[in-house]
Design a protein around this motif. Structure first.
Motif, short mmCIF file in Angstrom:
data_model
loop_
_atom_site.label_atom_id
_atom_site.label_comp_id
_atom_site.label_asym_id
_atom_site.label_seq_id
_atom_site.Cartn_x
_atom_site.Cartn_y
_atom_site.Cartn_z
N GLY A 57 0.81 -1.21 0.00
CA GLY A 57 0.00 0.00 0.00
C GLY A 57 0.85 1.26 0.00
N SER A 58 1.92 1.25 0.78
CA SER A 58 2.83 2.39 0.83
C SER A 58 3.54 2.59 -0.50
CB SER A 58 3.85 2.19 1.95
OG SER A 58 4.77 3.26 2.00
N THR A 61 1.38 4.12 -3.16
CA THR A 61 0.79 5.43 -2.86
C THR A 61 1.83 6.53 -2.73
OG1 THR A 61 -0.86 4.17 -1.60
CG2 THR A 61 -0.98 6.54 -1.40
N ASN A 62 3.12 6.23 -2.80
CA ASN A 62 4.13 7.26 -2.59
C ASN A 62 3.99 8.42 -3.57
OD1 ASN A 62 5.87 6.63 -0.34
ND2 ASN A 62 6.50 4.81 -1.47
N ALA A 65 0.81 10.32 -2.99
CA ALA A 65 0.96 11.05 -1.73
C ALA A 65 1.62 12.39 -1.95
CB ALA A 65 1.77 10.21 -0.73
N MET A 117 -5.26 -0.16 3.13
CA MET A 117 -5.55 1.25 3.43
C MET A 117 -4.56 1.80 4.44
SD MET A 117 -9.73 1.21 3.68
CE MET A 117 -9.80 2.84 4.45
N MET A 120 -1.42 2.62 2.64
CA MET A 120 -1.61 3.84 1.84
C MET A 120 -1.51 5.09 2.73
SD MET A 120 -4.85 2.42 -0.37
CE MET A 120 -5.22 4.00 -1.13
#
Length: 405
Positions: A57-58, A61-62, A65, A117, A120
């Motif tokens: 998720g991370s 989403t970087n 973000a 989530m 994220m």
């Protein structure tokens, strides 16, 4: 606030408090994700993969973000991320109730969505807090601020499992998620107290100026991303595998679980004790003075690890490994802040964190591949070689004089 007037404690609880609470929330659920997945019918292999959903998720989403942070600002991004993580934990907690059999969405699928989530949210929260500190802190205090941020996060992740363990005595496994939700919600509330950046933070683009994009920043900072970015990928890979090799080698030596846990815990304690001196050294002597020794020490510890044969020798090497990781606390965030442009800082940090997360995901894969093909010792020595390679990259490409902002 000028550098002459600035004191790190001025940031206080309003800036570091949300990071501490957010890390407590993450730490509260990490030990029980696999257990929760098993309780929802996952196989052992699937339950293990459930833990990686935070990293996935991370990773995914970087870049988004960075766009969100650039558009809405760091404080709003942190508040929104903490609220999103709270919702993710609530979704994971309520998975058995919210399953949709008619749409072929089983409880495990709902649970996986909740964990994704949380990953994220972590990408947004971590990028926003790094971008905020890069703007709010004078350059000569930057490394101390970033190292303290890294240390606070380590402390929160260390505390989280103990808080959730106490909650689980009364509430069972769901207690971990209630603890995480409470900590995340508190992080969102405390983030409301984060002071606004003077002048709105970074300068606004002029009427005729072209606003920076991910693509334009990637092109203008291509050399940095291809050189120091590779070093960031390697240090992240080494750090990610560090968490696995101590328990794995403990098992190889036939040590029982309590002994392995004590060794792992003492290594983490050393890690947490040295973050501030490391940041102070970086500010005074430059980034090379910490980045290179951190990688060399971790590489040496990993090279020695397969040579240990008793609990006490493993403990000594594990503490050396913790020391190497601890003195490098904040180095990735500091370098990211050093080389990010004021116009387009969130976009650059999004790319920077993308490289870091790629290392976090890739390091254990390298370890697993070498272990499966040859042996665990060979896998650990391969990671040691990556650490020495990272030291060489940092030593060659990090400038000897600090950047101006």
């Amino acid at each position: 606030m000028t550098s002459g007037e600035f004191k790190l404690r001025d940031l206080g609880f309003s800036v570091y408090g949300p990071s501490l609470l957010y890390s407590v929330g993450t730490g509260a659920i990490l030990p029980v994700i696999a257990l929760s997945a098993r309780g929802l019918g996952a196989t052992v292999a699937t339950a293990t993969l459930a833990i990686t959903l935070i990293g996935i998720g991370s990773l995914l989403t970087n870049v988004p973000a960075s766009v969100l942070t650039a558009r809405f600002g760091e404080r709003a991004a942190m508040i929104g991320a903490a609220a999103w993580a709270t919702c993710g934990m609530g979704l994971a907690l309520a998975a058995p109730v919210l399953a949709l059999p008619a749409l072929a969405v089983p409880p495990l699928g709902v649970f996986a969505a909740g964990i994704l989530m949380i990953g994220m949210a972590g990408a947004v929260f971590n990028l926003a807090r790094q971008s905020y500190l890069a703007e709010a802190v004078p350059v000569r205090f930057r490394a101390r601020a970033m190292s303290t941020l890294g240390g606070v996060s380590r402390i929160g992740t260390f505390i989280g499992p103990f808080v959730s363990a106490a909650a689980m005595v009364w509430l069972g496994l769901p207690g971990a998620y209630w603890t995480g939700m409470a900590a995340m919600a508190a992080a969102a509330v405390v983030s409301l107290r984060i002071p606004d950046l003077a002048g709105g933070g970074r300068p606004a683009a002029g009427n005729g100026a072209v606003r920076p994009t991910i693509r334009s920043i990637a092109v203008s900072r291509a050399r940095i991303l291809a050189t120091l970015g590779l070093g960031v990928l390697l240090i992240s890979a080494v750090r990610a595998t560090r968490q696995a090799v101590i328990p794995l080698w403990s098992e190889q030596l036939g040590l029982d679980a309590p002994t392995a846990s004590v060794i792992y815990g003492l290594s983490g304690a050393v890690d947490m004790l040295v973050f501030y001196p490391a940041g102070k050294l970086m500010d005074r002597k430059g980034r090379v003075a910490v980045a290179v020794p951190a990688m060399v020490v971790m590489g040496a510890a990993l090279a020695l690890l397969p040579l240990t044969a008793q609990a006490w020798t493993l403990l000594a090497v594990a503490m050396l490994l913790g020391f190497g990781n601890g003195i490098g606390s904040g180095i990735v965030m500091t370098l990211g802040a050093d080389f990010s442009p004021r116009q387009g800082r969130p976009q650059f940090l999004g790319l920077w964190r993308l490289l870091s997360d790629a290392g976090v995901m890739g390091g254990p894969v390298v370890l697993a591949a070498m272990t499966g093909a040859v042996s665990l010792a060979s896998g650990i020595w391969t990671v040691a070689a990556l650490s020495f390679a990272g030291a060489a990259i940092f030593g060659y490409f990090i400038p000897r004089t600090p950047r101006s902002g």
